[in-house]
Design an enzyme around this catalytic site. Structure first.
Site, PDB file in Angstrom:
ATOM      1  N   CYS A   4      34.873  46.044  27.099  1.00 16.13           N
ATOM      2  CA  CYS A   4      34.374  46.214  25.731  1.00 16.13           C
ATOM      3  C   CYS A   4      35.481  46.101  24.686  1.00 16.13           C
ATOM      4  CB  CYS A   4      33.802  47.619  25.564  1.00 16.13           C
ATOM      5  SG  CYS A   4      32.337  47.934  26.525  1.00 16.13           S
ATOM      6  N   CYS A  16      46.904  48.536  30.572  1.00 12.83           N
ATOM      7  CA  CYS A  16      46.520  47.382  31.413  1.00 12.83           C
ATOM      8  C   CYS A  16      47.427  46.184  31.105  1.00 12.83           C
ATOM      9  CB  CYS A  16      45.070  47.000  31.138  1.00 12.83           C
ATOM     10  SG  CYS A  16      44.584  45.442  31.899  1.00 12.83           S
ATOM     11  N   ASP A  47      48.608  28.181  33.406  1.00 11.52           N
ATOM     12  CA  ASP A  47      47.398  28.999  33.275  1.00 11.52           C
ATOM     13  C   ASP A  47      47.787  30.472  33.278  1.00 11.52           C
ATOM     14  OD1 ASP A  47      44.749  29.563  32.954  1.00 11.52           O
ATOM     15  OD2 ASP A  47      44.067  28.570  34.770  1.00 11.52           O
ATOM     16  N   ASP A  48      46.823  31.327  32.850  1.00  9.97           N
ATOM     17  CA  ASP A  48      47.153  32.750  32.721  1.00  9.97           C
ATOM     18  C   ASP A  48      47.030  33.524  34.030  1.00  9.97           C
ATOM     19  OD1 ASP A  48      44.245  33.607  32.826  1.00  9.97           O
ATOM     20  OD2 ASP A  48      44.237  32.402  31.009  1.00  9.97           O
ATOM     21  N   CYS A  68      40.333  45.971  40.582  1.00 11.59           N
ATOM     22  CA  CYS A  68      40.510  46.837  39.411  1.00 11.59           C
ATOM     23  C   CYS A  68      39.359  47.834  39.350  1.00 11.59           C
ATOM     24  CB  CYS A  68      40.516  46.002  38.130  1.00 11.59           C
ATOM     25  SG  CYS A  68      40.614  47.027  36.648  1.00 11.59           S
ATOM     26  N   CYS A 109      49.916  49.594  33.685  1.00 10.73           N
ATOM     27  CA  CYS A 109      49.135  49.521  34.914  1.00 10.73           C
ATOM     28  C   CYS A 109      49.401  48.150  35.528  1.00 10.73           C
ATOM     29  CB  CYS A 109      47.641  49.680  34.652  1.00 10.73           C
ATOM     30  SG  CYS A 109      46.662  49.483  36.175  1.00 10.73           S
ATOM     31  N   CYS A 140      46.537  45.903  40.109  1.00  9.99           N
ATOM     32  CA  CYS A 140      45.947  44.736  40.764  1.00  9.99           C
ATOM     33  C   CYS A 140      47.015  43.778  41.290  1.00  9.99           C
ATOM     34  CB  CYS A 140      44.983  44.026  39.806  1.00  9.99           C
ATOM     35  SG  CYS A 140      45.694  43.614  38.224  1.00  9.99           S
TER      36      CYS A 140
HETATM   37  S1  SF4 Z   1      44.197  47.043  37.779  1.00 12.01           S
HETATM   38 FE1  SF4 Z   1      44.909  45.189  36.707  1.00 12.01          FE
HETATM   39  S2  SF4 Z   1      43.200  44.552  35.396  1.00 12.01           S
HETATM   40 FE2  SF4 Z   1      42.810  46.679  36.043  1.00 12.01          FE
HETATM   41  S3  SF4 Z   1      43.661  47.962  34.397  1.00 12.01           S
HETATM   42 FE3  SF4 Z   1      45.265  47.725  35.937  1.00 12.01          FE
HETATM   43  S4  SF4 Z   1      46.437  45.916  35.274  1.00 12.01           S
HETATM   44 FE4  SF4 Z   1      44.490  45.911  34.173  1.00 12.01          FE
END
Ligand code: SF4
Length: 495
Positions: A8, A255, A371-372, A408, A459, A462
């Site tokens: 969101c 994130c 690419d990202d 995630c 974070c 992932c």
């Molecule tokens: S796990 Fe990856 S996508 Fe999810 S909040 Fe953490 S960094 Fe972001």
């Protein structure tokens, strides 16, 4: 081109002069529509709540319609949300029901919230709340709103109620709300997983809170910009703005995917004082250096970024290596759905429609494709197939976000190990699967250094499999074991 979805975008505003805030909320949502295409909603307050909710993009409005909206949604306090589903059912009726902002109204007591994130301990919370108030929908927003309502009922004190929520709810939640007596408030989980910032008009008569700083910029509310700190509550009434640090911990966890993909390039996140654009450009430079160091430049003739999130990195790669940049891939602008916001059967249809290839610009070329990210691999594979069909000779892919190996649980749609192409594969295997000659990811050290906030502020779960919250770590460890045994995972693996 990530095939992922963010949950969101949120926006809230208070005008101390008492004038209509509808235009601010409207523009705040338009500027953040990239964070959620499935639905949008607004609530304004003038002693009573006034709501508008609809599926789809925030509509384009002509000015005479704006006046009508200001009449229908009166008030000098308002919140809004653009959303798509990372929790809850995906049928049309459920999507409509779960449109935010969410209101809990029992007797004469009311509270409304707009929230970005995902709750990790949703199951436990559901059981706990259901003992007191019936949970009607399937979204995490309802859980958070009802939890807050119940805590407010108990303590009669918003600060205590929010503190208890932050202590009891594990996950990501950047939240803006309005109480029944017209107080605007905002808070973030103690790790600050999703972005949230605050800004003012020059005369300080208007204050706004937004997921991204572009929501402030578009409204000219970009003075005295600051972030809402992780674990902080901001309370705004007609005569005061109070900032309370309710929970503090050294570790933060914004994130890191925001920097590679989700956020707009003209946003600044968490006090980096750098546009996301500059960070992405430096990601591209890092990849260019890696390419040079590995002797890959001699194999390449041109740099082509996948539009639009990789354009800035493509430019950085070009600057670093001196290879010519060619924008030979173009987006069909009005294919608005990001591939990741759709259900799986729709995704494959949309993938093929999003990108157009300037055939003679790729024909016969040895290409560095920038690419990202690569998540499931289907998006990138589709682009490569089209480029090869247009005559591309070799495609060497450079990816700014390091290899994704874990799901995630914080509001991005990659919920299982099984769907991630990188979980068990080396880059060379992935390159072969998607039809590229080679694949290079930005390394983790360069990625963290370039963002500039430090490892303990991000974070990276992932990428590393190390989660910043304990329940998420436990779930991931259990599910990884199941995945390795070949057990089929549920889509949202923590339900
Ligand atoms: S796990 Fe990856 S996508 Fe999810 S909040 Fe953490 S960094 Fe972001």
């Amino acid at each position: 081109m990530a095939d992922l979805k963010e949950a969101c975008g949120v926006f809230g505003v208070y005008d101390f002069k008492g004038e209509s805030i509808f235009p601010y909320v409207y523009w705040g949502l338009v500027s953040q529509n990239h964070r959620g295409h499935q639905s949008h909603g607004l609530i304004t307050y003038n002693g009573d709540f006034h709501a508008h909710k609809a599926l789809g993009l925030v509509p384009r409005m002509r000015s005479r319609k704006m006046r009508k909206w200001m009449t229908n949604l009166p008030g000098s306090i308002g919140i809004g949300n653009v959303r798509y589903t990372t929790s809850g059912n995906m049928d049309r009726a459920s999507l409509y029901k779960d449109i935010q902002p969410t209101v809990v109204e029992i007797g004469t007591n009311r509270i409304a919230i707009s929230y970005n994130g995902n709750i990790v301990n949703a199951v436990q919370l559901h059981e706990e709340i259901n003992k007191s108030i019936k949970i009607e929908g399937t979204s995490d927003t309802e859980l958070l709103c009802k939890k807050l309502y119940l805590e407010l009922e108990k303590s009669k004190d918003l600060s205590k109620a929010v503190k208890k929520c932050i202590e009891d709810v594990e996950g990501a939640y950047s939240t803006i709300g309005i109480t029944g007596d017209g107080e605007l408030f905002a808070f973030r989980d103690s790790l600050g997983i999703k972005p949230l910032c605050i800004g003012f008009s020059e005369d300080k008569e208007i204050v706004a809170i937004s997921s991204e700083s572009v929501g402030l910029d578009i409204n000219g509310l970009d003075c005295f910009k600051d972030e809402v700190k992780p674990g902080e509550l901001i309370r705004i009434t007609s005569n005061s703005i109070r900032r309370e640090q309710l929970v503090e911990q050294e570790r933060k966890a914004l994130c890191s995917f925001e920097f590679a993909y989700f956020s707009r390039p003209d946003s600044m996140l968490n006090g980096t004082k750098k546009y996301v654009y500059e960070i992405r450009k430096d990601f591209g430079r890092n990849l260019g250096k890696t390419c040079e160091q590995s002797g890959g430049i001699g194999n390449l003739e041109v740099v082509i970024p996948v539009p639009e999130t990789a354009n800035d990195a493509g430019y950085g790669f070009h600057e670093e290596t001196g290879l010519p940049l060619d924008l030979a891939l173009r987006r069909h602008r009005y294919v608005t759905d990001r591939a990741f916001i759709t259900m799986p059967r729709e995704r494959s249809n949309i993938l093929g429609k999003k990108i157009n290839i300037l055939g003679d610009r790729v024909s016969g070329k040895r290409i560095a494709l920038i690419d990202d990210s690569i998540v499931r691999g289907d998006t990138t594979k589709n682009v490569i197939q089209k480029m090869k069909a247009s005559g591309a000779k070799e495609i060497h892919i450079y990816i700014t976000f390091p290899k994704i190996i874990s799901p995630c649980f914080y509001g991005v749609d990659m919920a299982t190990f099984g769907e991630l192409i990188g979980t068990k594969r080396e880059p060379s295997e992935i390159a072969e699967m998607i039809g590229a000659e080679s694949l290079t990811y930005q390394n983790l050290e360069d990625f963290i250094r370039t963002i500039g906030l430090g490892e303990k502020a991000l974070c990276l779960a992932c990428i590393t499999g190390k989660y910043p919250t304990p329940i998420a770590q436990k779930i991931a460890d259990e599910k990884r074991t199941e995945f390795e045994k070949g057990t089929v995972e549920k889509k949202r693996i923590y339900e």
